[in-house]
Design an enzyme around this catalytic site. Structure first.
Site, PDB file in Angstrom:
ATOM      1  N   LYS A 187     -21.167  11.614 -20.053  1.00 56.05           N
ATOM      2  CA  LYS A 187     -20.297  11.920 -21.189  1.00 56.05           C
ATOM      3  C   LYS A 187     -20.015  10.607 -21.941  1.00 56.05           C
ATOM      4  O   LYS A 187     -19.881   9.570 -21.284  1.00 56.05           O
ATOM      5  CB  LYS A 187     -18.953  12.475 -20.696  1.00 56.05           C
TER       6      LYS A 187
ATOM      7  N   SER B 219     -18.471  17.335 -14.702  1.00 57.76           N
ATOM      8  CA  SER B 219     -18.125  15.932 -14.443  1.00 57.76           C
ATOM      9  C   SER B 219     -19.311  14.982 -14.469  1.00 57.76           C
ATOM     10  O   SER B 219     -20.456  15.371 -14.243  1.00 57.76           O
ATOM     11  CB  SER B 219     -17.455  15.857 -13.069  1.00 57.76           C
ATOM     12  N   ASN B 220     -18.960  13.719 -14.693  1.00 56.85           N
ATOM     13  CA  ASN B 220     -19.898  12.600 -14.544  1.00 56.85           C
ATOM     14  C   ASN B 220     -20.315  12.402 -13.086  1.00 56.85           C
ATOM     15  O   ASN B 220     -21.298  11.709 -12.817  1.00 56.85           O
ATOM     16  CB  ASN B 220     -19.204  11.297 -14.990  1.00 56.85           C
TER      17      ASN B 220
ATOM     18  N   PHE C 102     -12.197  10.613 -25.062  1.00 55.50           N
ATOM     19  CA  PHE C 102     -13.628  10.466 -25.402  1.00 55.50           C
ATOM     20  C   PHE C 102     -14.402  11.722 -25.062  1.00 55.50           C
ATOM     21  O   PHE C 102     -15.389  12.071 -25.721  1.00 55.50           O
ATOM     22  CB  PHE C 102     -14.239   9.237 -24.704  1.00 55.50           C
ATOM     23  N   ASP C 103     -13.928  12.434 -24.040  1.00 54.68           N
ATOM     24  CA  ASP C 103     -14.580  13.669 -23.581  1.00 54.68           C
ATOM     25  C   ASP C 103     -14.289  14.801 -24.579  1.00 54.68           C
ATOM     26  O   ASP C 103     -15.186  15.567 -24.972  1.00 54.68           O
ATOM     27  CB  ASP C 103     -13.996  13.979 -22.191  1.00 54.68           C
TER      28      ASP C 103
ATOM     29  N   ARG D 115     -10.670   1.778 -13.004  1.00 54.41           N
ATOM     30  CA  ARG D 115     -11.006   3.022 -13.730  1.00 54.41           C
ATOM     31  C   ARG D 115     -11.616   2.708 -15.109  1.00 54.41           C
ATOM     32  O   ARG D 115     -12.626   3.296 -15.495  1.00 54.41           O
ATOM     33  CB  ARG D 115      -9.739   3.876 -13.873  1.00 54.41           C
TER      34      ARG D 115
ATOM     35  N   SER E 214      -9.808  18.605 -20.990  1.00 51.48           N
ATOM     36  CA  SER E 214      -9.915  17.222 -20.501  1.00 51.48           C
ATOM     37  C   SER E 214      -8.722  16.384 -20.921  1.00 51.48           C
ATOM     38  O   SER E 214      -8.167  16.560 -22.006  1.00 51.48           O
ATOM     39  CB  SER E 214     -11.203  16.585 -21.045  1.00 51.48           C
TER      40      SER E 214
ATOM     41  N   ASN F 243      -9.305  13.143 -21.007  1.00 50.81           N
ATOM     42  CA  ASN F 243      -9.994  11.958 -21.529  1.00 50.81           C
ATOM     43  C   ASN F 243     -10.360  12.181 -23.000  1.00 50.81           C
ATOM     44  O   ASN F 243     -11.250  12.998 -23.299  1.00 50.81           O
ATOM     45  CB  ASN F 243     -11.274  11.701 -20.719  1.00 50.81           C
TER      46      ASN F 243
ATOM     47  N   ASP G  42     -12.940  18.911 -17.013  1.00 54.80           N
ATOM     48  CA  ASP G  42     -13.223  17.544 -16.582  1.00 54.80           C
ATOM     49  C   ASP G  42     -12.539  17.323 -15.234  1.00 54.80           C
ATOM     50  O   ASP G  42     -11.475  17.902 -14.962  1.00 54.80           O
ATOM     51  CB  ASP G  42     -12.670  16.572 -17.631  1.00 54.80           C
TER      52      ASP G  42
ATOM     53  N   THR H 191      -8.436  14.478 -15.048  1.00 50.99           N
ATOM     54  CA  THR H 191      -7.899  15.730 -15.601  1.00 50.99           C
ATOM     55  C   THR H 191      -7.406  16.638 -14.481  1.00 50.99           C
ATOM     56  O   THR H 191      -6.230  17.029 -14.456  1.00 50.99           O
ATOM     57  CB  THR H 191      -8.967  16.461 -16.442  1.00 50.99           C
TER      58      THR H 191
HETATM   59  C1  2OP Z   1     -15.418  13.028 -15.263  1.00 52.37           C
HETATM   60  O1  2OP Z   1     -16.456  13.354 -15.852  1.00 52.37           O
HETATM   61  C2  2OP Z   1     -14.986  11.514 -17.197  1.00 52.37           C
HETATM   62  O2  2OP Z   1     -14.492  10.810 -15.047  1.00 52.37           O
HETATM   63  C3  2OP Z   1     -14.576  11.906 -15.855  1.00 52.37           C
HETATM   64  O3  2OP Z   1     -15.043  13.593 -14.235  1.00 52.37           O
END
Ligand code: 2OP
Length: 225
Positions: free
Chosen positions: A149, A116-117, A177-178, A39, A173, A175, A8, A12
């Site tokens: 994601k 990544s998103n 949720f990820d 954020r 990650s 995150n 991520d 991350t």
């Molecule tokens: C990313 O996908 C979730 O922001 C985070 O890089």
């Protein structure tokens, strides 16, 4: 066994709160609060757009979250200041443990991908500016899928794009949720908990293991082979 590692990016590898210094000149003592609200709202917009099937680029989510944050905190930033903050998003710094950790993983023979998103150009720019792009075999964006994601489809997209499968691929990650998204589709996942203030969601879907920084990842992966 060498693994395929999906890192991520924002939160991350890259510290999204790197904007705090620029924000201090704009909103003073509220810089930290502003950064966190921005954020959180950015992520909320990705979740909502994913759920509604109303995809817009991550940069749009970020810009709209910035407008929301200004209104919510009653901070009147000029268009120039907003443009400066958005430009900062491509020069955010990597966390201190990242470069050395990635280098060691590369030397150990693992395949390293940024996942990544963000849109591909945005991911390329932020990794390059942080001095870590060359450590990756490639970049995988959710953009071709037009979702975010933790939609299960985007994790499958990662596996398909890298010719890997859930036995060989790991998500790394910070995150939660990820991590939960990846584990739910059968991948293994390392949760990077750099601070005890970072809380894992109590959903009963734990990470495969937890580390305090990337320096611990090579050894932990050795134990998983
Ligand atoms: C990313 O996908 C979730 O922001 C985070 O890089």
């Amino acid at each position: 066994m060498a693994f395929t590692l999906a890192f991520d990016v924002y939160g991350t590898l890259i510290n999204t709160h790197g904007v705090v210094t620029a924000l201090q000149d704009m909103v003073g003592e509220r810089a930290q609060l502003f950064s966190q609200t921005w954020r959180d709202k950015q992520l909320e917009y990705t979740f909502r757009r994913g759920l509604m099937g109303q995809y817009e680029h991550f940069g749009i989510c970020t810009a709209q979250a910035l407008d929301y944050t200004c209104a919510h905190l009653n901070e009147q930033l000029t268009d120039t200041q907003k443009q400066q903050l958005m430009a900062n998003y491509s020069t955010l710094p990597a966390f201190d443990d990242v470069h050395a950790g990635l280098l060691e993983l590369q030397k150990a023979g693992h395949r390293l991908f940024a996942f990544s998103n963000g849109v591909p150009d945005g991911i390329e720019a932020v990794l390059k500016n942080a001095g870590i792009r060359d450590l990756f075999d490639g970049v995988v964006s959710v953009d071709p899928i037009r979702s975010f994601k933790p939609n299960p489809v985007v994790y499958q997209h990662f596996l398909d794009s890298t010719g890997s499968n859930s036995d060989s691929a790991w998500l790394v990650s910070s995150n939660p949720f990820d991590v939960i998204g990846a584990v739910t589709v059968g991948m293994r996942a390392a949760w990077v908990q750099r601070s005890s203030a970072s809380i894992y969601d109590p959903w009963g879907v734990p990470p495969t293991f937890t580390i305090e920084g990337l320096q611990a990842l090579p050894q932990q992966l050795e134990l998983q082979k």
